[in-house]
Design a protein around this motif. Structure first.
Motif, PDB file in Angstrom:
ATOM      1  N   ALA A   9       0.839  -1.205   0.000  1.00 16.39           N
ATOM      2  CA  ALA A   9       0.000   0.000   0.000  1.00 16.39           C
ATOM      3  C   ALA A   9       0.870   1.250   0.000  1.00 16.39           C
ATOM      4  CB  ALA A   9      -0.928  -0.004   1.213  1.00 16.39           C
ATOM      5  N   PHE A  10       1.896   1.257   0.849  1.00 14.59           N
ATOM      6  CA  PHE A  10       2.798   2.410   0.901  1.00 14.59           C
ATOM      7  C   PHE A  10       3.516   2.603  -0.422  1.00 14.59           C
ATOM      8  CE2 PHE A  10       7.038   4.133   1.530  1.00 14.59           C
ATOM      9  CZ  PHE A  10       6.718   5.369   2.067  1.00 14.59           C
ATOM     10  N   LEU A  11       4.044   1.532  -0.979  1.00 12.05           N
ATOM     11  CA  LEU A  11       4.795   1.616  -2.226  1.00 12.05           C
ATOM     12  C   LEU A  11       3.900   2.079  -3.382  1.00 12.05           C
ATOM     13  CD1 LEU A  11       7.571   1.141  -3.470  1.00 12.05           C
ATOM     14  CD2 LEU A  11       6.866  -1.195  -3.950  1.00 12.05           C
ATOM     15  N   ALA A  12       2.708   1.518  -3.473  1.00  9.46           N
ATOM     16  CA  ALA A  12       1.784   1.908  -4.547  1.00  9.46           C
ATOM     17  C   ALA A  12       1.388   3.378  -4.418  1.00  9.46           C
ATOM     18  CB  ALA A  12       0.545   1.019  -4.529  1.00  9.46           C
ATOM     19  N   THR A  13       1.128   3.823  -3.191  1.00 12.30           N
ATOM     20  CA  THR A  13       0.755   5.220  -2.975  1.00 12.30           C
ATOM     21  C   THR A  13       1.918   6.152  -3.276  1.00 12.30           C
ATOM     22  OG1 THR A  13      -0.839   4.533  -1.296  1.00 12.30           O
ATOM     23  CG2 THR A  13      -0.190   6.836  -1.284  1.00 12.30           C
ATOM     24  N   ALA A  14       3.135   5.776  -2.897  1.00 12.48           N
ATOM     25  CA  ALA A  14       4.313   6.601  -3.167  1.00 12.48           C
ATOM     26  C   ALA A  14       4.567   6.727  -4.667  1.00 12.48           C
ATOM     27  CB  ALA A  14       5.535   6.021  -2.466  1.00 12.48           C
ATOM     28  N   ILE A  15       4.443   5.624  -5.395  1.00  6.60           N
ATOM     29  CA  ILE A  15       4.652   5.654  -6.847  1.00  6.60           C
ATOM     30  C   ILE A  15       3.579   6.498  -7.522  1.00  6.60           C
ATOM     31  CG2 ILE A  15       4.613   4.227  -8.940  1.00  6.60           C
ATOM     32  CD1 ILE A  15       6.001   2.034  -7.234  1.00  6.60           C
ATOM     33  N   LEU A  16       2.325   6.318  -7.121  1.00 10.31           N
ATOM     34  CA  LEU A  16       1.236   7.119  -7.683  1.00 10.31           C
ATOM     35  C   LEU A  16       1.451   8.600  -7.383  1.00 10.31           C
ATOM     36  CD1 LEU A  16      -1.483   7.186  -9.147  1.00 10.31           C
ATOM     37  CD2 LEU A  16      -2.580   6.882  -6.920  1.00 10.31           C
ATOM     38  N   SER A  17       1.871   8.915  -6.185  1.00  7.31           N
ATOM     39  CA  SER A  17       2.141  10.298  -5.808  1.00  7.31           C
ATOM     40  C   SER A  17       3.256  10.897  -6.650  1.00  7.31           C
ATOM     41  CB  SER A  17       2.511  10.355  -4.324  1.00  7.31           C
ATOM     42  OG  SER A  17       2.880  11.654  -3.957  1.00  7.31           O
ATOM     43  N   PHE A  18       4.307  10.137  -6.886  1.00  6.04           N
ATOM     44  CA  PHE A  18       5.437  10.592  -7.697  1.00  6.04           C
ATOM     45  C   PHE A  18       4.981  10.956  -9.106  1.00  6.04           C
ATOM     46  CE2 PHE A  18       8.886   9.585 -10.677  1.00  6.04           C
ATOM     47  CZ  PHE A  18       9.874  10.448 -10.213  1.00  6.04           C
ATOM     48  N   ALA A  44      14.112  31.261  -6.332  1.00  5.24           N
ATOM     49  CA  ALA A  44      14.521  32.466  -7.065  1.00  5.24           C
ATOM     50  C   ALA A  44      13.655  32.724  -8.295  1.00  5.24           C
ATOM     51  CB  ALA A  44      15.982  32.338  -7.489  1.00  5.24           C
ATOM     52  N   GLY A  45      13.032  31.673  -8.830  1.00  6.17           N
ATOM     53  CA  GLY A  45      12.223  31.823 -10.030  1.00  6.17           C
ATOM     54  C   GLY A  45      10.785  31.422  -9.780  1.00  6.17           C
ATOM     55  N   LEU A  46      10.014  31.357 -10.842  1.00  7.91           N
ATOM     56  CA  LEU A  46       8.625  30.939 -10.746  1.00  7.91           C
ATOM     57  C   LEU A  46       8.548  29.442 -10.459  1.00  7.91           C
ATOM     58  CD1 LEU A  46       7.121  32.854 -13.787  1.00  7.91           C
ATOM     59  CD2 LEU A  46       6.992  33.482 -11.381  1.00  7.91           C
ATOM     60  N   VAL A  47       7.660  29.063  -9.555  1.00  7.90           N
ATOM     61  CA  VAL A  47       7.468  27.662  -9.171  1.00  7.90           C
ATOM     62  C   VAL A  47       5.976  27.363  -9.272  1.00  7.90           C
ATOM     63  CG1 VAL A  47       7.688  25.991  -7.287  1.00  7.90           C
ATOM     64  CG2 VAL A  47       9.429  27.744  -7.596  1.00  7.90           C
ATOM     65  N   PRO A  48       5.576  26.268  -9.949  1.00  3.60           N
ATOM     66  CA  PRO A  48       4.151  25.932 -10.018  1.00  3.60           C
ATOM     67  C   PRO A  48       3.573  25.665  -8.623  1.00  3.60           C
ATOM     68  CG  PRO A  48       5.388  24.655 -11.608  1.00  3.60           C
ATOM     69  CD  PRO A  48       6.386  25.349 -10.751  1.00  3.60           C
ATOM     70  N   ARG A  49       2.396  26.207  -8.350  1.00  3.21           N
ATOM     71  CA  ARG A  49       1.720  25.995  -7.072  1.00  3.21           C
ATOM     72  C   ARG A  49       0.686  24.886  -7.227  1.00  3.21           C
ATOM     73  NH1 ARG A  49      -0.328  31.402  -4.411  1.00  3.21           N
ATOM     74  NH2 ARG A  49      -0.552  29.916  -2.738  1.00  3.21           N
ATOM     75  N   GLY A  50       0.432  24.166  -6.159  1.00  4.96           N
ATOM     76  CA  GLY A  50      -0.646  23.183  -6.166  1.00  4.96           C
ATOM     77  C   GLY A  50      -0.204  21.747  -6.327  1.00  4.96           C
ATOM     78  N   GLY A  51       1.090  21.466  -6.321  1.00  3.15           N
ATOM     79  CA  GLY A  51       1.552  20.086  -6.456  1.00  3.15           C
ATOM     80  C   GLY A  51       1.128  19.194  -5.298  1.00  3.15           C
ATOM     81  N   GLY A  52       0.829  19.799  -4.158  1.00  2.00           N
ATOM     82  CA  GLY A  52       0.368  19.032  -3.005  1.00  2.00           C
ATOM     83  C   GLY A  52      -0.978  18.372  -3.236  1.00  2.00           C
ATOM     84  N   LEU A  53      -1.748  18.917  -4.162  1.00  2.00           N
ATOM     85  CA  LEU A  53      -3.038  18.291  -4.481  1.00  2.00           C
ATOM     86  C   LEU A  53      -2.845  16.891  -5.060  1.00  2.00           C
ATOM     87  CD1 LEU A  53      -4.896  21.332  -6.061  1.00  2.00           C
ATOM     88  CD2 LEU A  53      -5.270  20.309  -3.817  1.00  2.00           C
ATOM     89  N   ALA A  54      -1.773  16.696  -5.827  1.00  2.00           N
ATOM     90  CA  ALA A  54      -1.486  15.374  -6.385  1.00  2.00           C
ATOM     91  C   ALA A  54      -1.170  14.384  -5.266  1.00  2.00           C
ATOM     92  CB  ALA A  54      -0.324  15.462  -7.363  1.00  2.00           C
ATOM     93  N   ILE A  55      -0.453  14.843  -4.253  1.00  2.00           N
ATOM     94  CA  ILE A  55      -0.131  13.974  -3.114  1.00  2.00           C
ATOM     95  C   ILE A  55      -1.399  13.635  -2.344  1.00  2.00           C
ATOM     96  CG2 ILE A  55       1.165  13.856  -0.952  1.00  2.00           C
ATOM     97  CD1 ILE A  55       3.246  15.698  -2.352  1.00  2.00           C
ATOM     98  N   LEU A  56      -2.274  14.611  -2.176  1.00  2.00           N
ATOM     99  CA  LEU A  56      -3.544  14.379  -1.493  1.00  2.00           C
ATOM    100  C   LEU A  56      -4.392  13.357  -2.242  1.00  2.00           C
ATOM    101  CD1 LEU A  56      -5.521  15.200   0.772  1.00  2.00           C
ATOM    102  CD2 LEU A  56      -6.383  16.941  -0.795  1.00  2.00           C
ATOM    103  N   VAL A  57      -4.458  13.480  -3.559  1.00  2.00           N
ATOM    104  CA  VAL A  57      -5.236  12.532  -4.377  1.00  2.00           C
ATOM    105  C   VAL A  57      -4.643  11.130  -4.265  1.00  2.00           C
ATOM    106  CG1 VAL A  57      -5.817  11.918  -6.761  1.00  2.00           C
ATOM    107  CG2 VAL A  57      -6.131  14.260  -5.963  1.00  2.00           C
TER     108      VAL A  57
END
Length: 71
Positions: A9-18, A44-57
């Motif tokens: 379960a941990f491995l599958a969730t980690a891979i999906l999150s990645f 220092a530059g622009l960084v996309p916001r919202g990547g945490g939503l992928a981890i939540l999903v």
């Protein structure tokens, strides 16, 4: 839940999150959803916001799929 099922379960969730985080970064960059650096920022530059939503999903999907095996 056995250690084998828990590890799977941990491995599958980690891979999906990645993979979902990479997809989210590309989509957010294309949609121009950026965090702009300011005096308190570490980037220092622009960084996309919202990547945490992928981890939540990914975490929610892992709980939905593997949560039924919790003994």
């Amino acid at each position: 839940m056995s250690w084998t099922v828990g590890g799977a379960a941990f491995l599958a969730t980690a891979i999906l999150s990645f993979f979902l985080t990479g997809v989210a970064r590309r989509w957010l960059a294309k949609a121009r959803v950026f965090a702009r650096p300011n005096a308190r920022s570490l980037h220092a530059g622009l960084v996309p916001r919202g990547g945490g939503l992928a981890i939540l999903v990914a975490a929610a999907a892992g709980m939905a799929v593997f949560g039924g095996w919790a003994g």
